[in-house]
Design a protein around this motif. Structure first.
Motif, PDB file in Angstrom:
ATOM      1  N   ASN A 155       9.967   6.590   5.779  1.00 27.27           N
ATOM      2  CA  ASN A 155      10.053   7.602   6.827  1.00 27.27           C
ATOM      3  C   ASN A 155      10.452   7.031   8.175  1.00 27.27           C
ATOM      4  O   ASN A 155      10.563   7.772   9.151  1.00 27.27           O
ATOM      5  CB  ASN A 155       8.708   8.333   6.979  1.00 27.27           C
ATOM      6  CG  ASN A 155       8.389   9.196   5.773  1.00 27.27           C
ATOM      7  OD1 ASN A 155       9.267   9.855   5.236  1.00 27.27           O
ATOM      8  ND2 ASN A 155       7.137   9.193   5.338  1.00 27.27           N
ATOM      9  N   SER A 156      10.690   5.714   8.245  1.00 25.13           N
ATOM     10  CA  SER A 156      10.965   5.084   9.538  1.00 25.13           C
ATOM     11  C   SER A 156      12.295   5.553  10.118  1.00 25.13           C
ATOM     12  O   SER A 156      12.343   6.273  11.100  1.00 25.13           O
ATOM     13  CB  SER A 156      10.932   3.558   9.417  1.00 25.13           C
ATOM     14  OG  SER A 156      11.868   3.126   8.431  1.00 25.13           O
ATOM     15  N   HIS A 163       3.054   2.069  -7.095  1.00 28.39           N
ATOM     16  CA  HIS A 163       2.975   3.253  -6.237  1.00 28.39           C
ATOM     17  C   HIS A 163       4.046   4.290  -6.557  1.00 28.39           C
ATOM     18  O   HIS A 163       3.999   5.397  -6.002  1.00 28.39           O
ATOM     19  CB  HIS A 163       3.082   2.844  -4.763  1.00 28.39           C
ATOM     20  CG  HIS A 163       1.897   2.085  -4.260  1.00 28.39           C
ATOM     21  ND1 HIS A 163       0.617   2.583  -4.309  1.00 28.39           N
ATOM     22  CD2 HIS A 163       1.795   0.840  -3.716  1.00 28.39           C
ATOM     23  CE1 HIS A 163      -0.230   1.702  -3.810  1.00 28.39           C
ATOM     24  NE2 HIS A 163       0.461   0.626  -3.447  1.00 28.39           N
ATOM     25  N   LEU A 173       5.415   4.481   2.377  1.00 26.83           N
ATOM     26  CA  LEU A 173       5.820   5.753   2.978  1.00 26.83           C
ATOM     27  C   LEU A 173       6.312   5.546   4.407  1.00 26.83           C
ATOM     28  O   LEU A 173       7.274   6.186   4.842  1.00 26.83           O
ATOM     29  CB  LEU A 173       4.665   6.746   2.958  1.00 26.83           C
ATOM     30  CG  LEU A 173       4.326   7.345   1.592  1.00 26.83           C
ATOM     31  CD1 LEU A 173       3.046   8.171   1.679  1.00 26.83           C
ATOM     32  CD2 LEU A 173       5.471   8.220   1.089  1.00 26.83           C
ATOM     33  N   ASP A 174       5.646   4.618   5.149  1.00 25.09           N
ATOM     34  CA  ASP A 174       6.085   4.328   6.517  1.00 25.09           C
ATOM     35  C   ASP A 174       7.499   3.768   6.528  1.00 25.09           C
ATOM     36  O   ASP A 174       8.324   4.109   7.387  1.00 25.09           O
ATOM     37  CB  ASP A 174       5.124   3.333   7.174  1.00 25.09           C
ATOM     38  CG  ASP A 174       3.799   3.988   7.565  1.00 25.09           C
ATOM     39  OD1 ASP A 174       3.748   5.231   7.598  1.00 25.09           O
ATOM     40  OD2 ASP A 174       2.835   3.247   7.817  1.00 25.09           O
ATOM     41  N   ASP A 177       2.799   7.586  -7.581  1.00 26.69           N
ATOM     42  CA  ASP A 177       2.305   8.506  -6.549  1.00 26.69           C
ATOM     43  C   ASP A 177       3.433   9.477  -6.195  1.00 26.69           C
ATOM     44  O   ASP A 177       4.531   9.074  -5.815  1.00 26.69           O
ATOM     45  CB  ASP A 177       1.888   7.715  -5.305  1.00 26.69           C
ATOM     46  CG  ASP A 177       1.282   8.603  -4.231  1.00 26.69           C
ATOM     47  OD1 ASP A 177       2.028   9.414  -3.649  1.00 26.69           O
ATOM     48  OD2 ASP A 177       0.069   8.485  -3.981  1.00 26.69           O
ATOM     49  N   THR A 211       9.421  11.087  -1.770  1.00 28.26           N
ATOM     50  CA  THR A 211      10.074  10.644  -0.539  1.00 28.26           C
ATOM     51  C   THR A 211      11.231   9.699  -0.855  1.00 28.26           C
ATOM     52  O   THR A 211      12.297   9.754  -0.220  1.00 28.26           O
ATOM     53  CB  THR A 211       9.052   9.946   0.379  1.00 28.26           C
ATOM     54  OG1 THR A 211       7.923  10.812   0.582  1.00 28.26           O
ATOM     55  CG2 THR A 211       9.680   9.610   1.727  1.00 28.26           C
ATOM     56  N   THR A 228       0.843  -1.189   0.000  1.00 27.94           N
ATOM     57  CA  THR A 228       0.000   0.000   0.000  1.00 27.94           C
ATOM     58  C   THR A 228       0.880   1.241   0.000  1.00 27.94           C
ATOM     59  O   THR A 228       2.051   1.189   0.392  1.00 27.94           O
ATOM     60  CB  THR A 228      -0.899   0.034   1.243  1.00 27.94           C
ATOM     61  OG1 THR A 228      -0.070   0.146   2.403  1.00 27.94           O
ATOM     62  CG2 THR A 228      -1.755  -1.236   1.338  1.00 27.94           C
ATOM     63  N   GLN A 229       0.264   2.342  -0.394  1.00 29.25           N
ATOM     64  CA  GLN A 229       1.015   3.595  -0.413  1.00 29.25           C
ATOM     65  C   GLN A 229       1.505   3.955   0.984  1.00 29.25           C
ATOM     66  O   GLN A 229       2.659   4.329   1.187  1.00 29.25           O
ATOM     67  CB  GLN A 229       0.130   4.723  -0.964  1.00 29.25           C
ATOM     68  CG  GLN A 229       0.827   6.075  -1.017  1.00 29.25           C
ATOM     69  CD  GLN A 229      -0.042   7.220  -0.510  1.00 29.25           C
ATOM     70  OE1 GLN A 229      -0.708   7.072   0.499  1.00 29.25           O
ATOM     71  NE2 GLN A 229      -0.003   8.335  -1.235  1.00 29.25           N
ATOM     72  N   LYS A 230       0.625   3.791   1.986  1.00 26.03           N
ATOM     73  CA  LYS A 230       0.972   4.161   3.361  1.00 26.03           C
ATOM     74  C   LYS A 230       2.127   3.318   3.895  1.00 26.03           C
ATOM     75  O   LYS A 230       3.030   3.842   4.549  1.00 26.03           O
ATOM     76  CB  LYS A 230      -0.245   4.003   4.269  1.00 26.03           C
ATOM     77  CG  LYS A 230       0.011   4.406   5.724  1.00 26.03           C
ATOM     78  CD  LYS A 230      -1.236   4.249   6.570  1.00 26.03           C
ATOM     79  CE  LYS A 230      -0.954   4.701   8.000  1.00 26.03           C
ATOM     80  NZ  LYS A 230       0.160   3.989   8.630  1.00 26.03           N
ATOM     81  N   SER A 231       2.100   2.009   3.619  1.00 27.98           N
ATOM     82  CA  SER A 231       3.156   1.147   4.151  1.00 27.98           C
ATOM     83  C   SER A 231       4.515   1.478   3.539  1.00 27.98           C
ATOM     84  O   SER A 231       5.542   1.433   4.217  1.00 27.98           O
ATOM     85  CB  SER A 231       2.804  -0.325   3.919  1.00 27.98           C
ATOM     86  OG  SER A 231       2.693  -0.587   2.534  1.00 27.98           O
ATOM     87  N   VAL A 270       5.165   9.158  -2.828  1.00 26.35           N
ATOM     88  CA  VAL A 270       6.078   8.019  -2.754  1.00 26.35           C
ATOM     89  C   VAL A 270       7.368   8.317  -3.512  1.00 26.35           C
ATOM     90  O   VAL A 270       8.474   8.160  -2.980  1.00 26.35           O
ATOM     91  CB  VAL A 270       5.414   6.741  -3.302  1.00 26.35           C
ATOM     92  CG1 VAL A 270       6.434   5.601  -3.381  1.00 26.35           C
ATOM     93  CG2 VAL A 270       4.240   6.335  -2.425  1.00 26.35           C
TER      94      VAL A 270
END
Length: 647
Positions: free
Chosen positions: A46-47, A69, A42-43, A72, A78, A37-40, A75
């Motif tokens: 950014n971790s 992704h 990015l996580d 996006d 970042t 997923t996009q969120k995972s 993504v």
């Protein structure tokens, strides 16, 4: 026995681990493949970006492409930011990735513009802004602070003015961060009137803009204007104080920096981490141990609000090392939960300064056992350690390992360290041969190391040749004239001494007067030869006279070989008697309790006579004296010096 002279690095203590980036384990989070997923993604990015390896990034990059992704912009932007981290030296790859982003929006452009600036490519940043405008991706308020800084760093005045016009046209002129960046840019250009006009527009009381203007004045050497503007400020924040303190330090006004910090305290403004880091730098330069201890105690009291990170911890250990407390420096280093390569470098440098070559080399290998990779600065520290102790073979081995083992190409500073090491050890022919065979052009510092070695070993022939060369390379450097004069004086070539002094006068070169500082009761006292402005100067002269008389009873004979005048021997002895370090030590005697360590910081190399006299003082009066000169620390105790007469 004083702890500062009995220190030994306790490597058997606990080891602090350096954690590298790893993908999350299945127990705490699904594997990469199971969370497309996009969120995972990015996580993941950014971790802990500071611990990523290029291989880790490549895995996440592949996942973003596989799952679609990458299209996006959050993504891809970042990911671009991670690739462009300056520690990778990988800007070209980041730009290549940018070229593959479909229709990059302003966020992606902004990321790469900042990346170019962070990687030391300000002109590339401005070119990307041009591309942004050509691609109809409208810039926003986050574009311009970075872009204006890029123009300032790149020194491109015309483009900077054009960007300023864009700022006004697009309605961002009132934004505080944009405005402050513009003020700084004009400050970099030396266009103080334009910077002040931006500050005065709309009668803005924003502290950010005032801070930028003050910073600009400091950068242009307008110290008085910077201070006056600071005093005029309608509303000062913590950053305002930080800018002034940091500006004074970078301009060489260390005592003034501490005075501002004391005023800050009296106005009950709580200093933050950045202010404290700057203050510790001033303490380190002045040898202001009491001030430094206060900062350390303050950080301990405020540990909930001020985190002892790698930057603050390194500043603290550097302060202790430069103030003569190597034991305290090591204690701070050992207690640091976060260490970076620069932390290890600072500790190695501290050991080198105190002549602890074996410990410095051991720490060099210890950092590698802890998974920290040495860099070019690490090698400068460890090579200096070898130079201060005469460990020539160790220095040669380390120097040769730079390319063969660590893939680090030696720079001119590394060659200078090796020349210094060879020269101090009396291997002048090898040192000269190294200089002549360098694959890069030797700079004046390299020749200066060789000249210093000629002075130590009395090689007037080589010294004259190198000295004359340096006078042409650095005609305004008073230290080069003084060193060549010393060589001539030692050889009793008084006509040549007079010729050098005449050349200095013709060129308008002023000598850098020797000064020594001693901190007592939180106040830094400075002494210069020939100056009698200290309120206790009469008592100091009287004490010094008694000290010299007692030393003479113990067999002290002044070493007049470095007095640069062809005058009577008695006059030479009088000149030596009032050297600044002797004045500072005499003041220390009348201002401290018997048995208390006296700590002195001198701006120049201690002369042979003072070195001999202070050794004798330490034995006759039973005092330990810690003297830091321009080169290293000297711990005098019981008639001996920690440098073992090798400095």
């Amino acid at each position: 026995m004083n702890a500062a002279t009995t220190y030994s690095p306790p490597y058997h203590r606990r080891h602090h681990q350096h954690h590298h980036f790893q993908l999350p384990p299945p127990q705490s989070q699904p594997s990469i493949v199971s969370i497309p997923t996009q969120k995972s993604i990015l996580d993941l990015l950014n971790s802990k970006p500071a611990t990523f390896s290029l291989q880790s990034l490549a895995q996440i990059h592949a996942l973003a492409l596989k799952t679609g992704h990458f299209h996006d912009h959050f993504v891809s932007g970042t990911l671009l930011k991670c690739y462009a981290n300056p520690r990778f030296h990988n800007l070209d790859s980041a730009i290549q990735l940018f070229r593959n982003v479909p229709s990059p929006n302003v966020f992606v452009h902004n990321v790469l513009i900042k990346a170019c600036l962070d990687n030391g490519e300000p002109l590339q940043a401005v070119w990307l802004y041009y591309e942004l405008m050509m691609n109809d991706a409208k810039p926003n308020k986050f574009t311009y602070p970075t872009l204006l800084k890029a123009c300032g760093d790149g020194g491109i005045v015309a483009e900077g003015k054009q960007v300023h016009c864009h700022v006004v046209k697009l309605g961002f002129a009132g934004d505080g961060h944009v405005k402050s960046a513009g003020i700084r840019m004009y400050g970099y250009f030396g266009m103080a009137a334009d910077a002040r006009k931006m500050l005065d527009d709309e009668d803005d009381d924003d502290a950010v803009c005032w801070n930028a203007m003050i910073d600009g004045y400091f950068r242009r050497g307008k110290i008085e204007d910077a201070r006056n503007l600071f005093d005029e400020m309608p509303d000062r924040d913590e950053i305002s104080w930080s800018v002034v303190i940091d500006g004074y330090i970078k301009s060489g006004f260390y005592k003034e920096a501490l005075e501002v910090f004391n005023t800050m305290q009296s106005e009950r403004i709580r200093p933050g981490k950045f202010v404290l880091t700057s203050v510790l730098a001033a303490c380190a330069h002045l040898g202001a141990l009491d001030h430094g201890r206060w900062v350390h105690a303050y950080v301990r009291r405020k540990k909930k609000s001020i985190v002892m990170d790698a930057v603050l911890g390194t500043a603290l250990l550097d302060m202790y090392a430069k103030c003569g407390r190597l034991d305290m420096a090591w204690e701070v280093f050992e207690s640091m939960k976060e260490k970076e390569v620069f932390s290890w470098n600072a500790m190695i440098k501290g050991l080198a300064m105190h002549g602890r070559a074996d410990d410095a080399v051991e720490l060099f290998f210890e950092m590698q056992r802890r998974k920290f990779r040495p860099n070019g600065i690490t090698f400068i520290g460890v090579l200096n350690a070898c130079a201060h102790s005469g460990a020539v073979e160790q220095a040669l081995k380390l120097f040769n390992s730079m390319e063969n083992v660590y893939n680090i190409e030696p720079e001119v500073e590394h060659y200078g360290c090796l020349v210094d090491c060879l020269g101090r050890s009396g291997r002048l022919e090898e040192a000269e041969e190294l200089v002549n065979s360098m694959p890069i052009e030797p700079n004046p510092a390299v020749y200066g190391s060789l000249l210093g070695a000629c002075r130590i070993h009395g090689n007037a022939e080589l010294g004259e040749r190198i000295g004359r060369l340096l006078l042409e390379l650095e005609p305004n450097n008073s230290g080069r004239y003084a060193l060549l004069s010393n060589i001539y004086a030692k050889a009793e070539r008084w006509d040549d001494v007079a010729e050098v002094r005449k050349l200095m006068k013709e060129r308008g070169v002023k000598t850098n007067p020797g000064s020594s500082m001693i901190e007592l009761g939180g106040c830094v006292h400075e002494f210069k030869m020939g100056e009698g402005c200290h309120p206790k100067m009469k008592e100091i002269y009287s004490t010094l006279k008694v000290m010299i008389e007692r030393l003479e009873m113990e067999g002290y004979v002044p070493n007049t070989s470095q007095v640069l005048f062809n005058i009577e021997e008695e006059e030479k002895e009088t000149a030596l008697q009032y050297h600044s370090e002797k004045l500072a030590i005499a003041f220390g005697f009348i201002s401290t309790k018997p048995g208390e360590t006296i700590r002195v910081v001198k701006n120049l190399r201690v002369c042979d006579d003072c070195h001999s006299a202070i050794k004798l003082i330490s034995r006759v009066y039973g005092r330990e004296i810690a003297l830091r000169d321009r080169v290293r620390y000297h711990h005098f105790r019981d008639g001996t010096c920690s440098c073992k007469d090798f400095w």
